[in-house]
Design a protein around this motif. Structure first.
Motif, PDB file in Angstrom:
ATOM      1  N   ASP A  21      60.649   8.923  36.034  1.00 50.85           N
ATOM      2  CA  ASP A  21      60.210  10.026  35.172  1.00 50.85           C
ATOM      3  C   ASP A  21      59.746  11.224  36.000  1.00 50.85           C
ATOM      4  OD1 ASP A  21      60.679   8.748  32.693  1.00 50.85           O
ATOM      5  OD2 ASP A  21      58.771   7.680  32.840  1.00 50.85           O
ATOM      6  N   TYR A  22      59.085  10.948  37.129  1.00 49.20           N
ATOM      7  CA  TYR A  22      58.608  12.035  37.994  1.00 49.20           C
ATOM      8  C   TYR A  22      59.776  12.712  38.707  1.00 49.20           C
ATOM      9  CZ  TYR A  22      53.855  10.578  37.075  1.00 49.20           C
ATOM     10  OH  TYR A  22      52.662  10.297  36.433  1.00 49.20           O
ATOM     11  N   ILE A  23      60.761  11.922  39.100  1.00 50.38           N
ATOM     12  CA  ILE A  23      61.952  12.499  39.738  1.00 50.38           C
ATOM     13  C   ILE A  23      62.688  13.402  38.754  1.00 50.38           C
ATOM     14  CG2 ILE A  23      64.194  11.954  40.762  1.00 50.38           C
ATOM     15  CD1 ILE A  23      62.902   9.329  41.797  1.00 50.38           C
ATOM     16  N   GLN A  24      62.847  12.945  37.543  1.00 50.57           N
ATOM     17  CA  GLN A  24      63.545  13.752  36.541  1.00 50.57           C
ATOM     18  C   GLN A  24      62.760  15.020  36.205  1.00 50.57           C
ATOM     19  OE1 GLN A  24      64.293  10.974  33.354  1.00 50.57           O
ATOM     20  NE2 GLN A  24      65.974   9.986  34.445  1.00 50.57           N
ATOM     21  N   ALA A  25      61.429  14.926  36.191  1.00 49.21           N
ATOM     22  CA  ALA A  25      60.608  16.116  35.966  1.00 49.21           C
ATOM     23  C   ALA A  25      60.794  17.116  37.106  1.00 49.21           C
ATOM     24  CB  ALA A  25      59.141  15.723  35.842  1.00 49.21           C
ATOM     25  N   ALA A  26      60.901  16.602  38.332  1.00 52.23           N
ATOM     26  CA  ALA A  26      61.123  17.480  39.488  1.00 52.23           C
ATOM     27  C   ALA A  26      62.456  18.204  39.381  1.00 52.23           C
ATOM     28  CB  ALA A  26      61.057  16.662  40.774  1.00 52.23           C
ATOM     29  N   ILE A  27      63.492  17.501  38.956  1.00 48.92           N
ATOM     30  CA  ILE A  27      64.798  18.130  38.781  1.00 48.92           C
ATOM     31  C   ILE A  27      64.724  19.204  37.702  1.00 48.92           C
ATOM     32  CG2 ILE A  27      67.171  17.725  38.023  1.00 48.92           C
ATOM     33  CD1 ILE A  27      66.932  14.910  39.278  1.00 48.92           C
ATOM     34  N   LYS A  28      64.065  18.896  36.610  1.00 50.93           N
ATOM     35  CA  LYS A  28      63.909  19.852  35.512  1.00 50.93           C
ATOM     36  C   LYS A  28      63.186  21.113  35.968  1.00 50.93           C
ATOM     37  CE  LYS A  28      61.948  20.218  30.847  1.00 50.93           C
ATOM     38  NZ  LYS A  28      61.177  19.498  29.780  1.00 50.93           N
ATOM     39  N   ASN A  29      62.243  20.945  36.905  1.00 53.89           N
ATOM     40  CA  ASN A  29      61.451  22.074  37.395  1.00 53.89           C
ATOM     41  C   ASN A  29      62.047  22.727  38.648  1.00 53.89           C
ATOM     42  OD1 ASN A  29      59.556  21.783  35.341  1.00 53.89           O
ATOM     43  ND2 ASN A  29      58.296  20.368  36.520  1.00 53.89           N
ATOM     44  N   ASP A  30      63.306  22.387  38.935  1.00 59.71           N
ATOM     45  CA  ASP A  30      64.059  23.033  40.016  1.00 59.71           C
ATOM     46  C   ASP A  30      63.482  22.785  41.406  1.00 59.71           C
ATOM     47  OD1 ASP A  30      65.911  24.196  38.196  1.00 59.71           O
ATOM     48  OD2 ASP A  30      64.492  25.800  37.770  1.00 59.71           O
ATOM     49  N   LEU A  31      62.919  21.590  41.628  1.00 60.99           N
ATOM     50  CA  LEU A  31      62.478  21.222  42.964  1.00 60.99           C
ATOM     51  C   LEU A  31      63.669  20.716  43.768  1.00 60.99           C
ATOM     52  CD1 LEU A  31      59.724  21.278  41.394  1.00 60.99           C
ATOM     53  CD2 LEU A  31      58.979  19.432  42.914  1.00 60.99           C
ATOM     54  N   GLN A  32      63.651  20.977  45.061  1.00 64.78           N
ATOM     55  CA  GLN A  32      64.685  20.432  45.951  1.00 64.78           C
ATOM     56  C   GLN A  32      64.243  19.113  46.593  1.00 64.78           C
ATOM     57  OE1 GLN A  32      63.906  24.109  46.487  1.00 64.78           O
ATOM     58  NE2 GLN A  32      65.296  24.103  44.731  1.00 64.78           N
ATOM     59  N   MET A  33      62.940  18.841  46.532  1.00 68.96           N
ATOM     60  CA  MET A  33      62.394  17.676  47.225  1.00 68.96           C
ATOM     61  C   MET A  33      61.208  17.145  46.421  1.00 68.96           C
ATOM     62  SD  MET A  33      60.764  17.691  51.085  1.00 68.96           S
ATOM     63  CE  MET A  33      62.282  18.236  51.869  1.00 68.96           C
ATOM     64  N   ILE A  34      61.172  15.832  46.211  1.00 64.25           N
ATOM     65  CA  ILE A  34      60.052  15.215  45.504  1.00 64.25           C
ATOM     66  C   ILE A  34      59.569  14.002  46.299  1.00 64.25           C
ATOM     67  CG2 ILE A  34      61.668  13.907  44.037  1.00 64.25           C
ATOM     68  CD1 ILE A  34      58.129  15.077  43.012  1.00 64.25           C
ATOM     69  N   GLY A  35      58.274  13.974  46.596  1.00 60.01           N
ATOM     70  CA  GLY A  35      57.677  12.852  47.303  1.00 60.01           C
ATOM     71  C   GLY A  35      56.976  11.923  46.331  1.00 60.01           C
ATOM     72  N   ILE A  36      57.195  10.643  46.493  1.00 62.34           N
ATOM     73  CA  ILE A  36      56.530   9.620  45.677  1.00 62.34           C
ATOM     74  C   ILE A  36      55.423   9.014  46.540  1.00 62.34           C
ATOM     75  CG2 ILE A  36      56.848   7.559  44.287  1.00 62.34           C
ATOM     76  CD1 ILE A  36      58.503  10.040  43.386  1.00 62.34           C
ATOM     77  N   SER A  37      54.196   9.048  46.054  1.00 61.23           N
ATOM     78  CA  SER A  37      53.061   8.705  46.939  1.00 61.23           C
ATOM     79  C   SER A  37      51.939   8.016  46.184  1.00 61.23           C
ATOM     80  CB  SER A  37      52.512   9.979  47.596  1.00 61.23           C
ATOM     81  OG  SER A  37      52.108  10.915  46.594  1.00 61.23           O
ATOM     82  N   ASP A  38      52.267   6.881  45.567  1.00 61.48           N
ATOM     83  CA  ASP A  38      51.232   6.213  44.775  1.00 61.48           C
ATOM     84  C   ASP A  38      50.142   5.626  45.673  1.00 61.48           C
ATOM     85  OD1 ASP A  38      50.075   5.693  42.375  1.00 61.48           O
ATOM     86  OD2 ASP A  38      51.485   4.148  41.753  1.00 61.48           O
ATOM     87  N   HIS A  39      49.013   5.286  45.038  1.00 60.83           N
ATOM     88  CA  HIS A  39      47.850   4.775  45.770  1.00 60.83           C
ATOM     89  C   HIS A  39      48.156   3.419  46.400  1.00 60.83           C
ATOM     90  CE1 HIS A  39      44.972   7.786  44.339  1.00 60.83           C
ATOM     91  NE2 HIS A  39      45.547   7.695  43.155  1.00 60.83           N
ATOM     92  N   SER A  40      47.903   3.305  47.681  1.00 62.95           N
ATOM     93  CA  SER A  40      48.138   2.039  48.368  1.00 62.95           C
ATOM     94  C   SER A  40      47.146   0.977  47.902  1.00 62.95           C
ATOM     95  CB  SER A  40      48.004   2.221  49.877  1.00 62.95           C
ATOM     96  OG  SER A  40      46.665   2.539  50.218  1.00 62.95           O
ATOM     97  N   PRO A  41      47.518  -0.292  48.024  1.00 63.56           N
ATOM     98  CA  PRO A  41      46.569  -1.363  47.724  1.00 63.56           C
ATOM     99  C   PRO A  41      45.377  -1.327  48.695  1.00 63.56           C
ATOM    100  CG  PRO A  41      48.822  -2.200  47.887  1.00 63.56           C
ATOM    101  CD  PRO A  41      48.840  -0.797  48.431  1.00 63.56           C
TER     102      PRO A  41
END
Length: 268
Positions: A21-41
């Motif tokens: 969902d975050y990747i698709q939102a990035a595409i919709k908002n015309d980003l060229q790069m999206i980093g996924i960075s969830d909280h580590s355990p």
């Protein structure tokens, strides 16, 4: 280049929706790069999920990495997906965290100080019945931890370096030379800080860090990158252009970006 290095998703327990969902939102908002960075355990805990609703379980970590790697391939040619993680900094445990991160193909690691003097920086109760001197001492300790996180060599990006003001806006108004000393040291170790736009959703309003700290960062040669700290997809890339304009006004020339833990500079 338009990008966002700081996003979360449902695994951490306090963010909405899936990684895709975050990747698709990035595409919709015309980003060229999206980093996924969830909280580590919390890797040093004996429990699989030490703090439910704060960070993912240890047993989820490998599947998190595998999912992002698969999505990198799925969206290749549409947007560049980067594998990251937002890691807590604990001075007693960072070698353990490093040994785990070294096993995975991360593009970057964000190091954030979320706990200072054994309390969460966003815990409003920590500010009950405090004096200005109490706050000054807490602020000095907090910035010493941030410097230690930069010196540890574990992290590529330092997350929201004045976020302790989140639910205590007066934190900004308590002055200590330790803040400038910290920014000077970050410059010496060639650290990169994020401009994190999630502060607008806390009591403090605005971005992390505040403009006066960004001016010091520019003076001391600290690198900058961008992260919305999105916990719901509609925030991906939020305020990117406003941040870019402010950085240019302050005097920054470049963004710092990371791939495969390697630093690159791109023009603002």
């Amino acid at each position: 280049m338009k990008f966002d290095y700081h996003t979360h998703h449902e695994r951490c327990g306090h963010a909405q929706d899936t990684i895709e969902d975050y990747i698709q939102a990035a595409i919709k908002n015309d980003l060229q790069m999206i980093g996924i960075s969830d909280h580590s355990p919390f890797f040093a805990s004996e429990k699989d999920m030490a703090l439910p609703g704060i960070a993912m379980a240890k047993s989820e970590f490998s599947s998190y990495v595998e999912e992002v790697v698969k999505l990198k391939e799925k969206y290749r040619g549409k947007i560049e997906v980067l594998l990251g993680v937002e890691s807590d900094f604990f001075r007693d445990h960072y070698p353990l965290y490093k040994s785990i991160y070294d096993q995975y193909p991360f593009d970057y690691i964000i190091g954030s100080v979320h706990f200072s003097n054994e309390s969460n920086i966003f815990d409003k109760r920590r500010w009950e019945n405090v004096t200005e001197e109490d706050v000054r001492k807490e602020k000095e300790h907090y910035y010493k931890l941030i410097v230690e996180s930069a010196e540890s060599g574990v992290f590529d990006i330092l997350g929201h370096i004045d976020a302790m003001k989140g639910y205590y806006p007066d934190f900004t108004n308590v002055h200590t030379p330790e803040v400038e000393k910290a920014l000077k040291r970050l410059g010496e170790v060639e650290a990169t800080i994020e401009i994190n736009t999630s502060g607008k959703n806390k009591d403090c309003g605005g971005w992390y860090p505040a403009n006066d700290m960004l001016e010091m960062a520019c003076h001391y040669g600290v690198g900058v990158t961008f992260g919305s700290d999105a916990h719901w997809p509609s925030r991906v890339g939020e305020d990117f252009e406003e941040v870019r304009a402010k950085l240019k006004e302050i005097g920054f020339k470049n963004w710092t970006v990371f791939r495969e833990r390697k630093k690159e500079f791109v023009e603002l």
